[in-house]
Design a protein around this motif. Structure first.
Motif, PDB file in Angstrom:
ATOM      1  N   UNK A  17     -30.746   6.621  64.313  1.00 34.51           N
ATOM      2  CA  UNK A  17     -29.987   6.337  63.102  1.00 34.51           C
ATOM      3  C   UNK A  17     -29.605   7.631  62.389  1.00 34.51           C
ATOM      4  N   UNK A  18     -28.553   7.569  61.616  1.00 31.35           N
ATOM      5  CA  UNK A  18     -28.095   8.712  60.822  1.00 31.35           C
ATOM      6  C   UNK A  18     -28.991   8.847  59.589  1.00 31.35           C
ATOM      7  N   UNK A  19     -29.536  10.046  59.398  1.00 32.93           N
ATOM      8  CA  UNK A  19     -30.424  10.328  58.277  1.00 32.93           C
ATOM      9  C   UNK A  19     -29.761  11.388  57.404  1.00 32.93           C
ATOM     10  N   UNK A  20     -29.651  11.093  56.089  1.00 31.83           N
ATOM     11  CA  UNK A  20     -28.961  11.994  55.170  1.00 31.83           C
ATOM     12  C   UNK A  20     -29.834  12.256  53.948  1.00 31.83           C
ATOM     13  N   UNK A  21     -29.943  13.533  53.571  1.00 28.30           N
ATOM     14  CA  UNK A  21     -30.628  13.931  52.353  1.00 28.30           C
ATOM     15  C   UNK A  21     -29.572  14.213  51.291  1.00 28.30           C
ATOM     16  N   UNK A  22     -29.788  13.668  50.097  1.00 30.74           N
ATOM     17  CA  UNK A  22     -28.891  13.908  48.969  1.00 30.74           C
ATOM     18  C   UNK A  22     -29.651  14.633  47.870  1.00 30.74           C
ATOM     19  N   UNK A  23     -29.101  15.753  47.381  1.00 34.44           N
ATOM     20  CA  UNK A  23     -29.608  16.430  46.204  1.00 34.44           C
ATOM     21  C   UNK A  23     -28.782  15.947  45.020  1.00 34.44           C
ATOM     22  N   UNK A  24     -29.450  15.415  44.008  1.00 32.64           N
ATOM     23  CA  UNK A  24     -28.770  14.794  42.880  1.00 32.64           C
ATOM     24  C   UNK A  24     -29.052  15.546  41.586  1.00 32.64           C
ATOM     25  N   UNK A  25     -28.081  15.497  40.673  1.00 30.62           N
ATOM     26  CA  UNK A  25     -28.254  16.078  39.348  1.00 30.62           C
ATOM     27  C   UNK A  25     -29.002  15.127  38.439  1.00 30.62           C
ATOM     28  N   UNK A  26     -29.223  15.557  37.221  1.00 28.80           N
ATOM     29  CA  UNK A  26     -29.986  14.765  36.249  1.00 28.80           C
ATOM     30  C   UNK A  26     -29.383  13.388  36.024  1.00 28.80           C
ATOM     31  N   UNK A  27     -28.058  13.288  36.015  1.00 23.09           N
ATOM     32  CA  UNK A  27     -27.375  12.013  35.791  1.00 23.09           C
ATOM     33  C   UNK A  27     -27.153  11.226  37.082  1.00 23.09           C
ATOM     34  N   UNK A  33     -25.302  17.366  50.088  1.00 27.88           N
ATOM     35  CA  UNK A  33     -25.484  16.384  51.163  1.00 27.88           C
ATOM     36  C   UNK A  33     -25.871  17.136  52.426  1.00 27.88           C
ATOM     37  N   UNK A  34     -26.887  16.653  53.110  1.00 26.44           N
ATOM     38  CA  UNK A  34     -27.379  17.312  54.313  1.00 26.44           C
ATOM     39  C   UNK A  34     -27.713  16.261  55.372  1.00 26.44           C
ATOM     40  N   UNK A  35     -27.029  16.309  56.504  1.00 30.02           N
ATOM     41  CA  UNK A  35     -27.329  15.400  57.612  1.00 30.02           C
ATOM     42  C   UNK A  35     -28.502  15.995  58.377  1.00 30.02           C
ATOM     43  N   UNK A  36     -29.532  15.183  58.582  1.00 34.05           N
ATOM     44  CA  UNK A  36     -30.772  15.655  59.203  1.00 34.05           C
ATOM     45  C   UNK A  36     -30.897  15.181  60.642  1.00 34.05           C
ATOM     46  N   UNK A  56     -32.563  17.947  40.619  1.00 34.31           N
ATOM     47  CA  UNK A  56     -33.380  17.110  39.746  1.00 34.31           C
ATOM     48  C   UNK A  56     -33.946  15.898  40.469  1.00 34.31           C
ATOM     49  N   UNK A  57     -33.167  15.361  41.399  1.00 33.82           N
ATOM     50  CA  UNK A  57     -33.585  14.192  42.179  1.00 33.82           C
ATOM     51  C   UNK A  57     -33.196  14.426  43.635  1.00 33.82           C
ATOM     52  N   UNK A  58     -33.976  13.861  44.523  1.00 34.81           N
ATOM     53  CA  UNK A  58     -33.687  13.950  45.958  1.00 34.81           C
ATOM     54  C   UNK A  58     -33.902  12.574  46.571  1.00 34.81           C
ATOM     55  N   UNK A  59     -32.948  12.155  47.388  1.00 41.47           N
ATOM     56  CA  UNK A  59     -33.073  10.896  48.129  1.00 41.47           C
ATOM     57  C   UNK A  59     -32.792  11.162  49.593  1.00 41.47           C
TER      58      UNK A  59
END
Length: 75
Positions: A17-27, A33-36, A56-59
């Motif tokens: 499966x495609x795995x993606x990391x998102x770095x998010x701001x406070x809002x 975006x980083x494809x892993x 601020x947030x990571x998903x």
């Protein structure tokens, strides 16, 4: 339904499966975006924790499922 793999990555109907990391701001806006590649859950969490130094947030999402969601402690 995804099934875990001891060799790393998540299998989705016979394919990795495609795995993606998102770095998010406070809002919550996407700043990065980083494809892993194939990583197990522990490696995904460690990587997400290290990215909290930059964002601020990571998903981390595997296909349409959020498997890791972290945010910095309030200042």
């Amino acid at each position: 339904m995804p099934a875990g793999s001891r060799s790393g990555g998540v299998q989705w109907e016979g394919t990795v499966a495609r795995t993606v990391l998102y770095g998010l701001g406070r809002e919550g806006g996407v700043q990065h975006t980083e494809v892993l590649g194939e990583l197990d859950t522990g490696q995904l969490r460690s990587l997400a924790e290290s990215r909290l130094l930059q964002f601020d947030k990571v998903e981390v999402w595997v296909e349409s499922v959020c498997v890791v969601r972290l945010r910095r402690a309030a200042d």
